[in-house]
Scaffold this motif. Sequence first.
Motif, short mmCIF file in Angstrom:
data_model
loop_
_atom_site.label_atom_id
_atom_site.label_comp_id
_atom_site.label_asym_id
_atom_site.label_seq_id
_atom_site.Cartn_x
_atom_site.Cartn_y
_atom_site.Cartn_z
N LEU A 352 0.85 -1.20 0.00
CA LEU A 352 0.00 0.00 0.00
C LEU A 352 0.88 1.25 0.00
O LEU A 352 1.84 1.34 0.77
CB LEU A 352 -0.89 0.00 1.25
CG LEU A 352 -1.83 -1.20 1.38
CD1 LEU A 352 -2.52 -1.20 2.75
CD2 LEU A 352 -2.86 -1.18 0.26
N PRO A 353 0.57 2.22 -0.85
CA PRO A 353 1.40 3.43 -0.91
C PRO A 353 1.31 4.25 0.38
O PRO A 353 0.25 4.32 1.01
CB PRO A 353 0.80 4.22 -2.08
CG PRO A 353 -0.29 3.41 -2.65
CD PRO A 353 -0.53 2.21 -1.82
N VAL A 354 2.42 4.86 0.75
CA VAL A 354 2.50 5.69 1.96
C VAL A 354 2.76 7.12 1.53
O VAL A 354 3.57 7.37 0.64
CB VAL A 354 3.67 5.23 2.85
CG1 VAL A 354 3.75 6.10 4.09
CG2 VAL A 354 3.53 3.77 3.23
N THR A 355 2.08 8.07 2.18
CA THR A 355 2.40 9.48 1.91
C THR A 355 2.89 10.15 3.18
O THR A 355 2.51 9.76 4.28
CB THR A 355 1.17 10.26 1.39
OG1 THR A 355 0.13 10.14 2.36
CG2 THR A 355 0.69 9.71 0.05
N VAL A 389 4.83 -1.03 10.35
CA VAL A 389 5.30 -0.27 9.19
C VAL A 389 6.25 0.85 9.60
O VAL A 389 7.31 1.02 9.01
CB VAL A 389 4.11 0.28 8.38
CG1 VAL A 389 4.60 1.01 7.13
CG2 VAL A 389 3.17 -0.87 7.98
N PHE A 390 5.87 1.63 10.63
CA PHE A 390 6.72 2.74 11.09
C PHE A 390 6.72 2.79 12.61
O PHE A 390 5.80 2.32 13.27
CB PHE A 390 6.17 4.09 10.62
CG PHE A 390 6.18 4.30 9.14
CD1 PHE A 390 7.36 4.63 8.48
CD2 PHE A 390 5.01 4.18 8.40
CE1 PHE A 390 7.38 4.83 7.12
CE2 PHE A 390 5.02 4.38 7.03
CZ PHE A 390 6.21 4.71 6.39
N ASN A 391 7.77 3.44 13.13
CA ASN A 391 7.77 3.89 14.52
C ASN A 391 7.86 5.40 14.48
O ASN A 391 8.80 5.94 13.91
CB ASN A 391 9.01 3.40 15.27
CG ASN A 391 9.12 1.90 15.26
OD1 ASN A 391 8.75 1.24 16.22
ND2 ASN A 391 9.64 1.35 14.18
N LEU A 392 6.87 6.06 15.07
CA LEU A 392 6.91 7.51 15.16
C LEU A 392 7.27 7.87 16.60
O LEU A 392 6.60 7.42 17.53
CB LEU A 392 5.54 8.07 14.78
CG LEU A 392 5.46 9.58 14.62
CD1 LEU A 392 6.37 10.07 13.49
CD2 LEU A 392 4.02 9.99 14.32
N ILE A 393 8.35 8.64 16.76
CA ILE A 393 8.88 8.92 18.10
C ILE A 393 8.85 10.42 18.33
O ILE A 393 9.26 11.18 17.44
CB ILE A 393 10.36 8.47 18.22
CG1 ILE A 393 10.61 7.10 17.58
CG2 ILE A 393 10.84 8.55 19.67
CD1 ILE A 393 9.95 5.94 18.22
N ALA A 394 8.42 10.84 19.52
CA ALA A 394 8.55 12.25 19.89
C ALA A 394 9.35 12.37 21.17
O ALA A 394 9.19 11.55 22.08
CB ALA A 394 7.19 12.90 20.06
N ILE A 410 0.25 12.16 14.46
CA ILE A 410 -0.61 11.11 13.91
C ILE A 410 -1.98 11.69 13.55
O ILE A 410 -2.49 11.48 12.45
CB ILE A 410 -0.75 9.94 14.92
CG1 ILE A 410 0.61 9.27 15.12
CG2 ILE A 410 -1.79 8.94 14.43
CD1 ILE A 410 0.63 8.20 16.20
N ASP A 411 -2.54 12.48 14.47
CA ASP A 411 -3.89 13.02 14.24
C ASP A 411 -3.93 14.03 13.11
O ASP A 411 -4.96 14.19 12.44
CB ASP A 411 -4.45 13.62 15.54
CG ASP A 411 -4.73 12.55 16.57
OD1 ASP A 411 -4.90 11.38 16.17
OD2 ASP A 411 -4.77 12.86 17.78
N ILE A 415 1.48 11.16 8.27
CA ILE A 415 1.81 9.88 7.64
C ILE A 415 0.51 9.13 7.37
O ILE A 415 -0.29 8.93 8.29
CB ILE A 415 2.70 9.01 8.56
CG1 ILE A 415 4.01 9.72 8.88
CG2 ILE A 415 2.94 7.63 7.96
CD1 ILE A 415 4.93 9.89 7.70
N ARG A 416 0.32 8.74 6.13
CA ARG A 416 -0.93 8.04 5.80
C ARG A 416 -0.68 6.81 4.95
O ARG A 416 0.14 6.85 4.02
CB ARG A 416 -1.84 8.94 4.96
CG ARG A 416 -2.46 10.09 5.68
CD ARG A 416 -3.24 10.91 4.65
NE ARG A 416 -3.49 12.24 5.14
CZ ARG A 416 -4.66 12.63 5.64
NH1 ARG A 416 -5.68 11.80 5.68
NH2 ARG A 416 -4.80 13.85 6.10
#
Length: 434
Positions: A352-355, A389-394, A410-411, A415-416
């Motif tokens: 699936l494509p990611v944007t 798929v990803f790790n998003l870190i803050a 995220i909200d 990243i979609r």
Amino acid sequence: MKNVLVIGGGGREHALGWALSRSPKGVKLYFAPGNAGTATLPQAENLAIGAEDVASLTAYALENKPDLVVVGPEVPLAAGLADRLREAGIAVFGPGAAGARLEASKSWAKDFMQRYGIPTAAQATFEEAEAAIAYLDRQPGPFVIKADGLAAGKGVLVTGDWDEAEKFAREALGGGLFGQAGQRILIEEFMSGVEVSVLALCDTVSKKIIPFEPACDYKRAFDGDQGPNTGGMGAYSPPGFMTPELRQRVFDEILQPTLDGLLAEGIDYRGIVYAGLMITATGPKVIEYNCRFGDPETQSLMPRINSDMLEILEATAAGKLAELPALEYKPGASVGVVLASGGYPGPYKKGLPVTGTEKLDNQSGDIYLFHAGTAHVDNAGVVTAGGRVFNLIALGENLAIARQRVYNIIDEGVIRFEEMIFRRDIAAREVGKN
Ligand code: AMP
Ligand code: GLY
């Protein structure tokens, strides 16, 4: 400029590679096999070699003689990759097969803990279904049953339901549910408490073990720790409940005795000892050991660390960890959320494509995007290629701020991809809301 070969292709390896790429010494990175994120690091290249293809990895390393090999996952370690490379004079971060038994054989690890007085759950080992079921019958429950060997995190059942426990024991021992890994099972005492991961640099040559700051992983798929076990859906660091006193107890009662035990066994161990702990009413106890960096804990730890990761991993591989200065951290905390494919840990779509990945360049200081199951396809760009798929870190001044930041990104839909799922409650318990 140092040549470093990183083995693996998950978020852990992207985070380690990112940390290595910041070394002032300069690093050229090779990943086997890497992912779409590792390929975009400066001076980096993905190789078409699988992380479990020990023969090809060995052949590649012997031919190209990297200055350092960093092994991410447990399977090549358990298969003796580090032994083979060390024999050939190549510096490796990761234990040989003897040390990797801490993770690769739960029964060996239990015996090890018993020999060296390391606190853990009481247990019994079985190779026959009828004996196991007779034993289960005498336990009060909840029941904890584990396949002995490597089962990719899926060989453990924790349940209050006797029938489910019986079925699991029968299917593992008689039915070959986990193949060879399940020919022997452990039935353990149930421990209640809060879980924490302590990853420690361990070097039996200079006789030193140095923990990273603790981190908490979320293993279940859904909010409120519901649903099936996964590879981990998020992690934060440091946990507020890990007081200085508790950290000292972990060091004195678990980490130092683990190093002493490895020394007493004559095991050459240069890599990570990962102690998965339950903080019980009577103190910290080991749930399990891993012989490698944790995933997703590593993704939440790396952005917090200021020290030169190349220097750290090289010193450990060279048996000179004792000479290393103390680890330095940025002030504050981190919260990491896994963005996963709909259906994970069951079947899910790939390709699936990611944007949006280009909007997060890992340079800003507060937000980091580490790729896990991604691939780069000509004409389509980044596409999904795995469950996680990803790790998003803050990062943030504290856990509440870091948490707010990561969920804001995220909200905002930065990243979609179709059918993206994630947990909403990573670190929620630390900031008093759910
Ligand atoms: P493991 O693969 O051994 O880490 O087990 C997976 C998960 O099962 C752990 O993260 C715990 O949540 C749970 N677990 C394992 N062993 C026990 C135990 N003896 N008591 C309570 N929970 C356990
Ligand atoms: N975070 C769990 C693991 O790395 O095994």
